[in-house]
Write a protein that holds these residues in place. Structure first.
Motif, short mmCIF file in Angstrom:
data_model
loop_
_atom_site.label_atom_id
_atom_site.label_comp_id
_atom_site.label_asym_id
_atom_site.label_seq_id
_atom_site.Cartn_x
_atom_site.Cartn_y
_atom_site.Cartn_z
N HIS A 54 0.92 -0.73 -0.50
CA HIS A 54 0.16 0.08 -0.12
C HIS A 54 0.70 1.49 -0.27
N ARG A 55 1.56 1.07 1.09
CA ARG A 55 2.22 2.43 0.63
C ARG A 55 3.51 2.12 -0.83
N ALA A 56 3.45 1.75 -1.69
CA ALA A 56 4.98 2.10 -2.32
C ALA A 56 4.09 2.08 -3.60
N GLU A 57 2.26 1.39 -3.57
CA GLU A 57 1.21 2.59 -4.39
C GLU A 57 1.17 3.83 -4.21
N ALA A 58 1.03 4.07 -2.84
CA ALA A 58 0.55 5.55 -2.47
C ALA A 58 1.54 6.21 -2.35
N ARG A 59 2.71 6.06 -3.00
CA ARG A 59 4.30 6.81 -2.86
C ARG A 59 4.15 6.83 -5.09
N ALA A 60 3.91 5.26 -5.39
CA ALA A 60 3.69 5.80 -7.36
C ALA A 60 2.59 7.09 -7.30
N ALA A 61 1.42 6.88 -6.43
CA ALA A 61 0.45 7.96 -7.11
C ALA A 61 0.98 8.72 -7.22
N ARG A 62 1.21 9.36 -5.99
CA ARG A 62 1.40 10.78 -5.66
C ARG A 62 2.79 11.13 -6.57
N ASP A 63 4.00 9.96 -6.67
CA ASP A 63 4.95 10.75 -7.68
C ASP A 63 4.06 11.07 -9.25
N ALA A 64 3.56 9.92 -9.47
CA ALA A 64 3.27 9.93 -11.14
C ALA A 64 2.00 11.63 -10.76
N GLN A 65 0.90 12.12 -9.74
CA GLN A 65 0.38 13.29 -9.61
C GLN A 65 1.45 14.13 -9.88
N ARG A 66 2.09 14.07 -9.43
CA ARG A 66 3.60 15.48 -8.93
C ARG A 66 4.27 15.36 -10.90
N ALA A 67 4.70 14.40 -11.27
CA ALA A 67 5.02 14.27 -12.29
C ALA A 67 4.00 15.21 -13.49
N ALA A 68 2.53 14.76 -12.77
CA ALA A 68 2.18 15.50 -14.15
C ALA A 68 1.49 17.51 -13.95
N ALA A 69 2.09 17.24 -12.63
CA ALA A 69 1.51 18.92 -11.94
C ALA A 69 2.59 19.94 -13.32
#
Length: 69
Positions: A54-69
Motif C-alpha cells: 500500500h505504501r509503494a502504491e501510494a508513493r507511485a500515485a503521489r509521484d505520478a501526480q507530481r509529475a503530471a503537475a
C-alpha cells in the motif's frame, strides 16, 4: 452523555482518523503490522506485506501526480 451536533461529531472523527493515520505512518511496516494484528486475523507477515504494498502504491500515485503537475 449528550450527543454532539453532526458537524462537531464529524470534525472530532476526522481529527481522530488523522491522528491515527499520522501515528500509523510514523511506524515502520513491521511496527504497523504488529499494531494492526488481531488474534485470529491475518498473520503479522501478511499484514506487513500489505502495508509495504500500500505504501509503494501510494508513493507511485503521489509521484505520478507530481509529475503530471
Amino acid at each position: 452523555m449528550a450527543l454532539k451536533p453532526w458537524p462537531d461529531a464529524r470534525d472530532a472523527a476526522a481529527r481522530a482518523w488523522r491522528a491515527g493515520r499520522i501515528a500509523r505512518d510514523s511506524m515502520s511496516p513491521r511496527e504497523a503490522a504488529l499494531a494492526a494484528y488481531s488474534p485470529g486475523g491475518l498473520p503479522v507477515e501478511q499484514i506487513e506485506a500489505l502495508i509495504i504494498q500500500h505504501r509503494a502504491e501510494a508513493r507511485a500515485a503521489r509521484d505520478a501526480q507530481r509529475a503530471a503537475a
